[in-house]
Scaffold this motif. Structure first.
Motif, PDB file in Angstrom:
ATOM      1  N   ASN A 331       2.669  -5.337  -3.114  1.00 14.43           N
ATOM      2  CA  ASN A 331       4.185  -4.234  -2.454  1.00 14.43           C
ATOM      3  C   ASN A 331       5.291  -3.837  -3.200  1.00 14.43           C
ATOM      4  O   ASN A 331       5.754  -2.698  -2.970  1.00 14.43           O
ATOM      5  CB  ASN A 331       3.933  -4.204  -0.985  1.00 14.43           C
ATOM      6  CG  ASN A 331       4.306  -2.643  -0.446  1.00 14.43           C
ATOM      7  OD1 ASN A 331       4.359  -2.113  -1.072  1.00 14.43           O
ATOM      8  ND2 ASN A 331       4.309  -3.254   0.634  1.00 14.43           N
ATOM      9  N   LYS A 357      -0.268   1.376  -0.908  1.00 18.08           N
ATOM     10  CA  LYS A 357       0.768  -0.047  -0.893  1.00 18.08           C
ATOM     11  C   LYS A 357       0.322  -0.226   0.924  1.00 18.08           C
ATOM     12  O   LYS A 357       0.939   0.676   1.814  1.00 18.08           O
ATOM     13  CB  LYS A 357       2.019   0.306  -1.134  1.00 18.08           C
ATOM     14  CG  LYS A 357       2.419   0.839  -2.360  1.00 18.08           C
ATOM     15  CD  LYS A 357       4.161   0.896  -2.748  1.00 18.08           C
ATOM     16  CE  LYS A 357       4.538   0.196  -4.052  1.00 18.08           C
ATOM     17  NZ  LYS A 357       5.544   0.349  -3.992  1.00 18.08           N
ATOM     18  N   VAL A 395      -0.836  -4.336  -2.554  1.00 18.87           N
ATOM     19  CA  VAL A 395      -1.268  -2.714  -3.551  1.00 18.87           C
ATOM     20  C   VAL A 395      -2.423  -2.973  -3.654  1.00 18.87           C
ATOM     21  O   VAL A 395      -2.679  -3.745  -4.265  1.00 18.87           O
ATOM     22  CB  VAL A 395      -0.057  -2.580  -4.200  1.00 18.87           C
ATOM     23  CG1 VAL A 395      -0.765  -3.450  -5.587  1.00 18.87           C
ATOM     24  CG2 VAL A 395      -0.354  -1.178  -4.522  1.00 18.87           C
TER      25      VAL A 395
END
Length: 596
Positions: A331, A357, A395
């Motif tokens: 992220n 994300k 992510v």
């Protein structure tokens, strides 16, 4: 009488107070207040020579020394003064007091300093004989020697015979482009340099050799990369009366012996195995780097009904795939990094790189951030989060396209992200990849190609699919993979003439072509050919990985450039007209179009 009594690597405390005679190159000369220090270098190491002004003639010669002069020194071994020891070299606790000095040859100033790491590769290749004087290059050549010695030792002890095969052979219709050699005695006809000894080693099995090996040069006229050269070295192996299990067990023993003997590393026993299908599903590659703890996860079944053609198209296509790649703590990646990764996957044909994300995994849709969320149902989102195991701070990247494009793009992205984020484990991770597809279909050309080569045997359980579904046929092939590189590959061979002809037909090789190109092999299969299996290893790649080099050019004494040229000898080059006439060849210069 020998020119030396010891090498630099043999001079240590064991010869303290003895007189020695050394030869080598001046690595460095230093003048410290009337005392001259010379670091003498030879193949075995380095030793410090000290010249004091007590003997004016010897001292005067020492003053004239320059880098890379070749010298012979007679001197007495003594301890270095306290505090001046060098623990990094064998001779670090002693020095040699120079009593006699002979300059065997002088050197002009070098075109580059041997310890200058900024020298371009082009310059290093132009003066390769100087480049090879550098300790790290010499160490790689020594390692290469140890590798080939250990391989020969193991195979000799396992009952293999080293047999040479021809270098001038016949062009074949499969594989990379051949290097051609014109024949003077047969005008208009050509030999080809072998891409491998494949056919000849099979003929050796027909001849009853049973266990053959050869460390051999192979030639391929193909586009080059860091791990490719127009001429490269293989360890070639073939056996009779062994199936794939026996061959892989034999090779595992060989590789464990090799790593233990050369770099004192114990490989696992047994090595892990993945089928080709599992390797592609989990890693997008048939040569996965297991040091990277990232895996692909299929999510296509969760996206069949979404109102987003980028996903619904591949999800409903039998040849399509949608895979997710979860990156822990990803992220933190800035948008610029994601844009760079999007450009990166486009190299492999991907049209984009979707992502989610995870800002707060417990918050559901509200805790996620992505342009694609509006197209996904809550059930699809929940399914993706559960299946990928995504956590807060992660992510998730997505690949959606034909399976081949998704595998290649996300497989490469997995490696790139692993390197960028420091996720690559240290050391070596080896495995076998098995059960490769027998064929791959080229939609543009409308024909099948052999995934390995046309002599690979089909899996006995899949013979019924040869006519009805060739793409589903598994082969009896196996690859040895190390740290994301295919080091070796092989298979059980077709030893039955009827089966070989059948495979040729599927590959679009007509009976006439087969007879012309492989007639001698097909004829040999008529006369009691035994069951056979083998493989070949890339020796250059083995040494590259063991030494930590980034290119096989770094472990080859005199390599070619990426344009397949030798900067040292200026090869390839033109030949005179008389020689061409002897070969019945006329050169047609390329036509260069003039700009308007």
């Amino acid at each position: 009488m020998s020119m030396r009594s010891h090498t630099a690597g043999q001079v240590d405390l064991a010869v303290l107070d003895q007189e020695v005679t050394l030869v080598g190159w001046v690595n460095r000369r230093r003048d410290h207040g009337g005392v001259i220090f010379v670091d003498l270098r030879d193949r075995d190491g380095m030793v410090q020579i000290v010249f004091d002004p007590d003997d004016l003639d010897v001292f005067a010669k020492a003053e004239s020394l320059r880098s890379e002069f070749v010298i012979r020194v007679r001197g007495k071994v003594r301890r270095r003064p306290a505090g001046t020891e060098n623990p990094n070299i064998v001779s670090g606790q002693i020095e040699v007091l120079g009593l006699g000095l002979e300059i065997l040859n002088r050197s002009e100033p070098l075109p580059f300093q041997l310890d200058d790491e900024r020298v371009s590769e082009e310059h290093r290749l132009r003066y390769r004989y100087l480049d090879l004087r550098r300790p790290e290059m010499l160490a790689r050549l020594k390692l290469r020697h140890q590798v080939t010695r250990a391989l020969r030792e193991h195979l000799d002890n396992a009952g293999f015979m080293d047999v040479e095969t021809p270098v001038l052979t016949r062009a074949t219709p499969e594989g990379a482009r051949d290097y051609l050699v014109p024949s003077r005695t047969h005008p208009g006809e050509f030999f080809a340099l072998p891409q491998s000894p494949q056919i000849f080693k099979q003929l050796l099995m027909v001849a009853g050799i049973e266990r053959y090996y050869q460390i051999v040069k192979c030639f391929r006229d193909e586009d080059l990369r860091a791990d490719r050269q127009p001429e490269f070295t293989q360890l070639d192996i073939e056996t009779s009366f062994l199936d794939e299990e026996e061959v892989m067990a034999l090779i595992e023993d060989m590789m464990r012996h090799l790593f233990a003997q050369t770099i004192e590393l114990a490989l696992p026993n047994p090595l892990p195995r993945l089928t080709w299908a599992e390797a592609m599903r989990r890693f997008g590659s048939d040569k996965p780097d297991l040091r990277i703890p990232l895996e692909l996860v299929d999510v296509g079944d969760l996206l069949v009904a979404v109102d987003f053609k980028v996903f619904s198209g591949p999800a409903n296509d039998p040849r399509g795939r949608i895979a997710a790649l979860r990156v822990p703590n990803g992220n933190s990646l800035p948008r610029s990094a994601i844009d760079d990764y999007t450009k990166f996957v486009s190299i492999y044909g991907a049209k984009g790189l979707a992502y989610i994300k995870v800002n707060d995994a417990a918050a559901g849709r509200e805790g996620l951030q992505s342009p694609i969320l509006k197209f996904l149902t809550d059930d699809a989102i929940d399914g993706i989060m559960t299946r990928t195991g995504a956590q807060t701070g992660d992510v998730v990247f997505f690949g959606a396209d034909k399976a081949k494009i998704v595998n290649e793009s996300l497989g490469a992205l997995r490696v790139r992200i692993g390197q960028d984020m420091g996720l690559v484990e240290q050391g070596f991770r080896a495995l076998w990849v098995t059960e490769f597809p027998m064929f791959e279909y080229d939609e543009k050309e409308g024909r099948y190609y052999a995934l390995h080569h046309p002599f690979t045997a089909p899996n006995l359980d899949d013979l019924h699919l040869l006519e009805t579904d060739p793409e589903a046929v598994r082969s009896r092939a196996y690859d040895f993979v190390l740290n994301g590189f295919e080091l070796g590959g092989g298979s059980v061979r077709i030893h039955d003439q009827t089966m070989q002809k059948r495979v040729f037909e599927l590959l679009g090789i007509s009976a006439e072509q087969a007879s012309e190109k492989f007639g001698f092999l097909l004829d040999a299969l008529k006369f009691g050919a035994p069951p056979m299996a083998g493989l070949a290893f890339g020796v250059d790649r083995i040494v590259m990985l063991m030494s930590g080099a980034t290119s096989i050019r770094e472990v080859i004494a005199f390599p070619k450039t990426q344009s397949a040229a030798c900067l040292l000898t200026n090869a390839p080059g033109e030949v005179d007209e008389a020689q061409l006439r002897e070969l019945s060849i006329r050169v047609r210069k390329p036509v260069v179009e003039k700009a308007e």
